[in-house]
Write a protein that holds these residues in place. Sequence first.
Motif, PDB file in Angstrom:
ATOM      1  N   VAL A  90       0.833  -1.200   0.000  1.00  0.00           N
ATOM      2  CA  VAL A  90       0.000   0.000   0.000  1.00  0.00           C
ATOM      3  C   VAL A  90       0.876   1.261   0.000  1.00  0.00           C
ATOM      4  O   VAL A  90       0.616   2.215  -0.732  1.00  0.00           O
ATOM      5  CB  VAL A  90      -0.975  -0.022   1.202  1.00  0.00           C
ATOM      6  CG1 VAL A  90      -1.736   1.283   1.318  1.00  0.00           C
ATOM      7  CG2 VAL A  90      -1.951  -1.189   1.046  1.00  0.00           C
ATOM      8  N   GLN A  91       1.924   1.258   0.815  1.00  0.00           N
ATOM      9  CA  GLN A  91       2.836   2.416   0.850  1.00  0.00           C
ATOM     10  C   GLN A  91       3.401   2.709  -0.540  1.00  0.00           C
ATOM     11  O   GLN A  91       3.494   3.861  -0.951  1.00  0.00           O
ATOM     12  CB  GLN A  91       3.972   2.130   1.851  1.00  0.00           C
ATOM     13  CG  GLN A  91       4.967   3.282   2.063  1.00  0.00           C
ATOM     14  CD  GLN A  91       6.227   3.166   1.174  1.00  0.00           C
ATOM     15  OE1 GLN A  91       6.336   2.302   0.313  1.00  0.00           O
ATOM     16  NE2 GLN A  91       7.143   4.106   1.359  1.00  0.00           N
ATOM     17  N   TRP A  92       3.784   1.659  -1.255  1.00  0.00           N
ATOM     18  CA  TRP A  92       4.409   1.824  -2.570  1.00  0.00           C
ATOM     19  C   TRP A  92       3.444   2.496  -3.554  1.00  0.00           C
ATOM     20  O   TRP A  92       3.815   3.392  -4.303  1.00  0.00           O
ATOM     21  CB  TRP A  92       4.831   0.453  -3.092  1.00  0.00           C
ATOM     22  CG  TRP A  92       5.633   0.453  -4.360  1.00  0.00           C
ATOM     23  CD1 TRP A  92       5.220   0.046  -5.590  1.00  0.00           C
ATOM     24  CD2 TRP A  92       7.002   0.868  -4.510  1.00  0.00           C
ATOM     25  NE1 TRP A  92       6.238   0.172  -6.502  1.00  0.00           N
ATOM     26  CE2 TRP A  92       7.347   0.672  -5.862  1.00  0.00           C
ATOM     27  CE3 TRP A  92       7.962   1.385  -3.636  1.00  0.00           C
ATOM     28  CZ2 TRP A  92       8.615   0.983  -6.369  1.00  0.00           C
ATOM     29  CZ3 TRP A  92       9.221   1.680  -4.131  1.00  0.00           C
ATOM     30  CH2 TRP A  92       9.538   1.491  -5.481  1.00  0.00           C
ATOM     31  N   VAL A  93       2.210   2.044  -3.512  1.00  0.00           N
ATOM     32  CA  VAL A  93       1.196   2.587  -4.410  1.00  0.00           C
ATOM     33  C   VAL A  93       0.887   4.045  -4.047  1.00  0.00           C
ATOM     34  O   VAL A  93       0.727   4.902  -4.923  1.00  0.00           O
ATOM     35  CB  VAL A  93      -0.066   1.696  -4.318  1.00  0.00           C
ATOM     36  CG1 VAL A  93      -1.301   2.433  -4.743  1.00  0.00           C
ATOM     37  CG2 VAL A  93       0.132   0.437  -5.141  1.00  0.00           C
ATOM     38  N   LEU A  94       0.847   4.328  -2.767  1.00  0.00           N
ATOM     39  CA  LEU A  94       0.474   5.679  -2.347  1.00  0.00           C
ATOM     40  C   LEU A  94       1.603   6.693  -2.556  1.00  0.00           C
ATOM     41  O   LEU A  94       1.396   7.742  -3.144  1.00  0.00           O
ATOM     42  CB  LEU A  94       0.006   5.674  -0.894  1.00  0.00           C
ATOM     43  CG  LEU A  94      -1.343   4.971  -0.658  1.00  0.00           C
ATOM     44  CD1 LEU A  94      -1.731   5.024   0.815  1.00  0.00           C
ATOM     45  CD2 LEU A  94      -2.468   5.594  -1.497  1.00  0.00           C
ATOM     46  N   TRP A  95       2.806   6.383  -2.036  1.00  0.00           N
ATOM     47  CA  TRP A  95       3.867   7.369  -2.226  1.00  0.00           C
ATOM     48  C   TRP A  95       5.257   6.780  -2.528  1.00  0.00           C
ATOM     49  O   TRP A  95       6.113   7.448  -3.051  1.00  0.00           O
ATOM     50  CB  TRP A  95       3.963   8.345  -1.050  1.00  0.00           C
ATOM     51  CG  TRP A  95       4.419   7.740   0.250  1.00  0.00           C
ATOM     52  CD1 TRP A  95       5.713   7.499   0.635  1.00  0.00           C
ATOM     53  CD2 TRP A  95       3.607   7.287   1.333  1.00  0.00           C
ATOM     54  NE1 TRP A  95       5.739   6.918   1.885  1.00  0.00           N
ATOM     55  CE2 TRP A  95       4.469   6.784   2.343  1.00  0.00           C
ATOM     56  CE3 TRP A  95       2.219   7.253   1.565  1.00  0.00           C
ATOM     57  CZ2 TRP A  95       4.002   6.273   3.555  1.00  0.00           C
ATOM     58  CZ3 TRP A  95       1.761   6.733   2.774  1.00  0.00           C
ATOM     59  CH2 TRP A  95       2.640   6.248   3.745  1.00  0.00           C
ATOM     60  N   LEU A 120      -0.155   6.685  -7.628  1.00  0.00           N
ATOM     61  CA  LEU A 120       0.011   6.180  -9.004  1.00  0.00           C
ATOM     62  C   LEU A 120      -0.682   7.064 -10.034  1.00  0.00           C
ATOM     63  O   LEU A 120      -1.043   6.595 -11.132  1.00  0.00           O
ATOM     64  CB  LEU A 120      -0.472   4.751  -9.135  1.00  0.00           C
ATOM     65  CG  LEU A 120       0.302   3.731  -8.285  1.00  0.00           C
ATOM     66  CD1 LEU A 120      -0.121   2.329  -8.669  1.00  0.00           C
ATOM     67  CD2 LEU A 120       1.796   3.891  -8.459  1.00  0.00           C
ATOM     68  N   ASN A 121      -0.838   8.305  -9.687  1.00  0.00           N
ATOM     69  CA  ASN A 121      -1.356   9.274 -10.636  1.00  0.00           C
ATOM     70  C   ASN A 121      -0.496   9.260 -11.908  1.00  0.00           C
ATOM     71  O   ASN A 121       0.719   9.453 -11.844  1.00  0.00           O
ATOM     72  CB  ASN A 121      -1.297  10.661  -9.965  1.00  0.00           C
ATOM     73  CG  ASN A 121      -1.909  11.720 -10.859  1.00  0.00           C
ATOM     74  OD1 ASN A 121      -2.812  11.428 -11.637  1.00  0.00           O
ATOM     75  ND2 ASN A 121      -1.401  12.938 -10.751  1.00  0.00           N
ATOM     76  N   VAL A 150     -10.592  -1.418 -12.428  1.00  0.00           N
ATOM     77  CA  VAL A 150     -10.381  -0.362 -11.438  1.00  0.00           C
ATOM     78  C   VAL A 150      -8.912   0.005 -11.264  1.00  0.00           C
ATOM     79  O   VAL A 150      -8.010  -0.795 -11.510  1.00  0.00           O
ATOM     80  CB  VAL A 150     -10.944  -0.767 -10.049  1.00  0.00           C
ATOM     81  CG1 VAL A 150     -12.449  -0.993 -10.118  1.00  0.00           C
ATOM     82  CG2 VAL A 150     -10.227  -1.980  -9.516  1.00  0.00           C
ATOM     83  N   GLY A 151      -8.688   1.236 -10.814  1.00  0.00           N
ATOM     84  CA  GLY A 151      -7.349   1.723 -10.542  1.00  0.00           C
ATOM     85  C   GLY A 151      -6.915   1.408  -9.124  1.00  0.00           C
ATOM     86  O   GLY A 151      -7.687   0.849  -8.326  1.00  0.00           O
ATOM     87  N   PRO A 152      -5.677   1.780  -8.774  1.00  0.00           N
ATOM     88  CA  PRO A 152      -5.106   1.398  -7.481  1.00  0.00           C
ATOM     89  C   PRO A 152      -5.829   2.010  -6.281  1.00  0.00           C
ATOM     90  O   PRO A 152      -5.969   1.336  -5.257  1.00  0.00           O
ATOM     91  CB  PRO A 152      -3.675   1.916  -7.552  1.00  0.00           C
ATOM     92  CG  PRO A 152      -3.412   2.265  -8.963  1.00  0.00           C
ATOM     93  CD  PRO A 152      -4.704   2.437  -9.657  1.00  0.00           C
TER      94      PRO A 152
END
Lengths: 422, 422, 422, 112, 112, 112
Positions: free
Chosen positions: A77-82, A104-105, B299-301
């Motif tokens: 989750v951390q990786w995906v968020l920041w 992941l914008n 769906v996206g992350p």
Amino acid sequence: MKIRILALLLGFVLLPLSAYAEEGGIDKGDTAWILVSTALVMLMTPGLAFFYGGMVRRKNVLGTMMHSFFILCLISVQWVLWGYSLAFGPDIGGIVGGLDYLGLNGVGQEPNGTIPHLAFMMFQGMFAIITVALITGAFAERLKFSALLIFSLLWATIVYDPLCHWVWGGGWLGDLGALDFAGGTVVHISSGVSALVAAMVIGRRRGYPREPMPPHNLGYTLLGTALLWFGWFGFNAGSALAADGIAAVAFVATNTATAAAALVWIFVEWAHRGKPTLLGGASGAVAGLVAITPAAGFVGPVSSILIGAGAGVFCYIAVSILKPRLGYDDSLDVFGIHGVGGMWGAVATGLFASVGAQGLFFGNASQVGIQIVGVLATVVLATVATFVILKITDLITGLRVTEEEEVEGLDLSQHGESGYNL
Amino acid sequence: MKIRILALLLGFVLLPLSAYAEEGGIDKGDTAWILVSTALVMLMTPGLAFFYGGMVRRKNVLGTMMHSFFILCLISVQWVLWGYSLAFGPDIGGIVGGLDYLGLNGVGQEPNGTIPHLAFMMFQGMFAIITVALITGAFAERLKFSALLIFSLLWATIVYDPLCHWVWGGGWLGDLGALDFAGGTVVHISSGVSALVAAMVIGRRRGYPREPMPPHNLGYTLLGTALLWFGWFGFNAGSALAADGIAAVAFVATNTATAAAALVWIFVEWAHRGKPTLLGGASGAVAGLVAITPAAGFVGPVSSILIGAGAGVFCYIAVSILKPRLGYDDSLDVFGIHGVGGMWGAVATGLFASVGAQGLFFGNASQVGIQIVGVLATVVLATVATFVILKITDLITGLRVTEEEEVEGLDLSQHGESGYNL
Amino acid sequence: MKIRILALLLGFVLLPLSAYAEEGGIDKGDTAWILVSTALVMLMTPGLAFFYGGMVRRKNVLGTMMHSFFILCLISVQWVLWGYSLAFGPDIGGIVGGLDYLGLNGVGQEPNGTIPHLAFMMFQGMFAIITVALITGAFAERLKFSALLIFSLLWATIVYDPLCHWVWGGGWLGDLGALDFAGGTVVHISSGVSALVAAMVIGRRRGYPREPMPPHNLGYTLLGTALLWFGWFGFNAGSALAADGIAAVAFVATNTATAAAALVWIFVEWAHRGKPTLLGGASGAVAGLVAITPAAGFVGPVSSILIGAGAGVFCYIAVSILKPRLGYDDSLDVFGIHGVGGMWGAVATGLFASVGAQGLFFGNASQVGIQIVGVLATVVLATVATFVILKITDLITGLRVTEEEEVEGLDLSQHGESGYNL
Amino acid sequence: MKKIEAIIKPFKLDDVKRALQDMNIEGMTVSEVKGFGRQKGHAELYRGAEYIVDFVPKVKIEIVVPEENAQPVVDALLGSARTGKIGDGKIFISTIDEAIRIRTGERGKEAL
Amino acid sequence: MKKIEAIIKPFKLDDVKRALQDMNIEGMTVSEVKGFGRQKGHAELYRGAEYIVDFVPKVKIEIVVPEENAQPVVDALLGSARTGKIGDGKIFISTIDEAIRIRTGERGKEAL
Amino acid sequence: MKKIEAIIKPFKLDDVKRALQDMNIEGMTVSEVKGFGRQKGHAELYRGAEYIVDFVPKVKIEIVVPEENAQPVVDALLGSARTGKIGDGKIFISTIDEAIRIRTGERGKEAL
Ligand SMILES: Nc1ncnc2c1ncn2[C@@H]1O[C@H](COP(=O)(O)OP(=O)(O)O)[C@@H](O)[C@H]1O
Ligand SMILES: Nc1ncnc2c1ncn2[C@@H]1O[C@H](COP(=O)(O)OP(=O)(O)O)[C@@H](O)[C@H]1O
Ligand SMILES: Nc1ncnc2c1ncn2[C@@H]1O[C@H](COP(=O)(O)OP(=O)(O)O)[C@@H](O)[C@H]1O
């Protein structure tokens, strides 16, 4: 690996009419291979749970496995968020990635090299996860679970993400020309050195080294070894980021060095202590996997044997002779195997590189120096930052369980569960 | 997935001069990916054997594992002989497939989309297997083995095969526009609801809920969780039926939702009961895997995190609060995790879909309604048919072992074996 | 498989302007598939460690697992140094390969068929490893570890490497037209027959057959079975050396025959002894995997069911009726399963082949004869050479541990370790 | 003081424990044992071969009580451990010379 | 009645059981124990380090018999459990005040 | 001869063993048991449900000594096994009629 990414990007730019262009730059063979490799690397973290879990005492089996498993969840989750953004976002001064990729914008199906950007992101994410998990062997059998939570989150963010940027994300170490095919510095030296710092800050287990603390289930440890070996094909050969000849080179180097290191450890222990052991074989195999990691795509099979053999010898000495002399309690030898093995591998890459890059033995003396700079930079970052992170964690939750909890075991005291009801 | 199959078929029809045509329509990258995915999904069923086997009491470990293993064997053959034909044979009234493919007659190397028809068949077969195996958690520790044999064969034929046809084989539910990327309704709601029916018809285990029945080997359960997570990449990302961007989307969604669900379950249990548990993490992970299944390629992350988090909360409540209140003994919480997680996932797909389809939050309010129709249809079919099948099975062999056999354990009474001689 | 290699080479020669040529002959989809298959086959050897390790008594669990693990390491290095050259080096009189490839000299990234030569080499290497490891079931619980070392090295070099050359490396047996898709003769008959010889030369375990020697951990055995089944998809479908329709044929045949064999063993044991067993299911599955190996790419699903069913029956009879009558102590039934299953599979290939080759039932009566020649040649080589190798090993180190060591168990006496501290 | 040792069927342990608690027995020590007696063992299968396991899993309960409590404890055991089928087990009573509580050093009945 | 407790080498259990069966001893209770005595333990290895495990696995057999059978049982044990090497174990004999069969409530010799 | 049975906390075994060795006790037999007493068990979690495990792991040590050594052994046990917290365990002393060394057939004190 960085070199390869560049090459691939270049290839993409220069060959707009090639087969790639017909499918928008995505190669399905490469994509298949990277998706599989990502799954393989994911499996390594549960593999580590078993590798470590088998080596602790029965009362700590779940607590130990929980470390790896929880980190798999947390860092996913951390990786995906920041995390991905800090590591691979647009470069800021060679030091860290920008925040453009937060959540992941902008990271989608478009090609990154010949694979979807999301696939590249996920493959890299699995590396972040296992690196944090590796450290947990140092403080097994005594860390508070709440401390694990805080430590992992901080360490991933402050140590791993920037270091990954330095080497692979467009940062200064990659620019310098340091060779690290699949993560010798980023993954193994960083976790190994941090483990040593953690072992010293947190202190020894109650009873260590007076009381023997034999592994409670070597079958689990062998299972973990097998899953690590299996998954490492994705780790190393997947780092080619393509299903090509370089991937095959890395695959062969990985298998060969691992086997050689295990054999050498077994033989050295046999000579030294009179018996060849399974745990020795397993430990040697992991040492070999570690040492070949930075070199995998750059070396041939005979060099791989030598790199593996070196890992077997050096790590055996570190674990069985150095550690007891120095007296620290790195419970599961993260430093002795990942730290020492990683350093040897980084230097050995500078010695033996011959495929797509040259090392000392192939006429390029300067490479060793660059490799050593990479090692030192990693050691400094990992040492300082880990120390600070541990102090912060200590302030927030404390690091160690109480003596009573340690005697009772982490399974019951931290998790209210028992490993076995046989 | 159905949408993708259509797209691929369309692509095949409309682009006769594309690269595909050069190799007779088979793309080797896609084929490599689907073969691997098939192997990964196969591994999930033994994974389930360990996930379930670790949670029962020692005396039932083999009996429980045998359920999954035997179903792997039984449905492998059933699928080849008639299951595939019922599910994917030429549509008969939107309800069931015709018998043209009996014994895989006419199913060969020719392309189905961009992969060999046989590869598509086998990939689908692995879904049929695990769906039947999932149910066995409901009646663990008390079912007669002969009843398992009959129940499984009937359930696969009467429930799974037609339902699979409804959604993916050209049946009415797919036509309606229900989104189910990798099997939320077909696999999880159907098995979860059938499990609830089975738990109620067969009745509680002797001593439940008075006696605690703690898991006998949580290491096995973690191993199972790891194999399920690993294999689920094939399940979900493989359902793209290609090694492309959509596969990467599904892969990332799968990993992210799973991690988020495990974290949430751990935190909720920590808050509720004072301790974070490994079994909670494992249960949450499976709940997340279930919930993201219908949504994975859509769906996206960030949506994945929300879907996972929802699964963690809802399944925790179902298992730890609802089940004891209602008093049924769904031994290993198949309904609480697969039923509830699957329903949440199906609805969530209608809320969050944004890639290749739109859900409520992305402007398409009607999708939720369609999703709910899909859920209801599945619940009705599963409930009625499972009830009837159980009654038939009861008539033929009886459902439960005797009290004495239950006390002795299934390993000895049904199989004449012991799990451990330690 | 030989046929396919030829076809691929031909294809390469004749189609210089095809898609392959654009990338120097390497197909990335095929390469991805073979790299994955190689990893899968590698995993089989640790799988075997668990399959075997679970079946022995607790005191020998590590000693048994060490056999497979050590061979994985040893033969990985042997193969790279000289094994590959003996098997696939330029043909010398149809008997053995030349030394041109010593140390993998000249084996690099260039295509071999449509994959890098190194990938082909490594895929083949994994076959060499598991073949040697299979034999160890015959002398489990009593072999000296030093004897294992010498025996394995000699057997790989003297039996496996030449035999592999005979069938796949350009030798006389392949030239004769013997069909062996993935190693029925090379792997299973050779190891099974050698196992029988070894069991007889080394003699029975102390107490056999008076004392029952029940498996100490059937969970391990099931885990091993699962990893074998999973890895065997790489073994058989990977032997297509391409991600194509033939790979799909082999994949489906593998899964179907395995399932059928397990079912049949279970039903036969149920009928014969009154209870269906998990170990029976696992044994039947392995028997099915063995029997379908030579046939995998040549047969359809219904033939696969028949081949599997035959394996279930014949191997059950061999293990449960023949072995006790003849009185030899092949501890883990290597001959009964791999020897008997392999011979049945080789003959069955000659009966049922219908895809890309014809067997008796598809109009080509002569194939059965050729198959039988292959079996006999393998039996003769394996018998004679294994006998000689055992005698040499006996001279150098002795074969058996002392009685006292056997009573204490191999874990402590050979390795100074305990499997469990529970 | 008397030591009462009971060999019982494992699944009866819970009932026995409850019966003893009900009569305010506050301490006991339990271990897993294997019994051999009139109750026959069972057959197990190994790849089509049958072998007999003649040891049966049992649980041993040891309770040290003041002499006057021995009979009530025995009665409680008889009441709670009996199924009426072969293999219900035995109760053996012997004499304990002295009991000491490690924590306090108390001796005799005080120590129980 | 006498209780005969024998601590023996685990691999001798089968022989001992057979010897007792041959003299019509119909009941015994067996448990796994760890022994410490003259027989030395063994060294184990852990990543190049050696440590000593000084407890040796043993099996404890308990047999309650009428007094007159005690000596024959001891003789059978001595005959079947001996290997002549250090660590063969001990036999301890003590007195049992009462024995009761749970199933029937029978007492004394009848209960055995 | 006396048999001294001590039920102790498992993590104290090492200290106890050392204390006994120091006074030249050369033999003992150890087994894993579960205790029930004043020391409470613990709660475990199972998918959000809590249940109580009331048996506590303990270790039982059995030492047979000549009568005159009984008191010193008890003192050594009290000295080494005590933590001062509830659950430290008990020592029970009983009488052994005879001891025999299987290897040699020696009897009485010679056998210990
Ligand atoms: N003479 C004996 N000495 C010690 N233990 C005994 C003796 N006889 C029986 N036992 C124990 O009691 C258990 C039950 O005895 P068994 O003869 O099977 O049935 P029952 O209790 O109905 O007479 C045995 O499994 C064994 O553990
Ligand atoms: N004094 C004792 N009290 C209780 N058990 C003892 C005693 N002495 C020995 N034992 C048990 O007997 C076993 C064998 O004793 P040991 O001294 O090793 O050899 P031997 O039986 O040949 O004298 C020990 O492992 C231990 O279990
Ligand atoms: N009456 C008894 N008979 C047999 N064992 C007992 C008895 N009372 C206590 N024990 C054993 O002693 C252990 C410790 O007793 P407990 O009451 O918990 O604490 P303490 O030793 O401080 O009094 C128990 O776990 C049990 O194994």
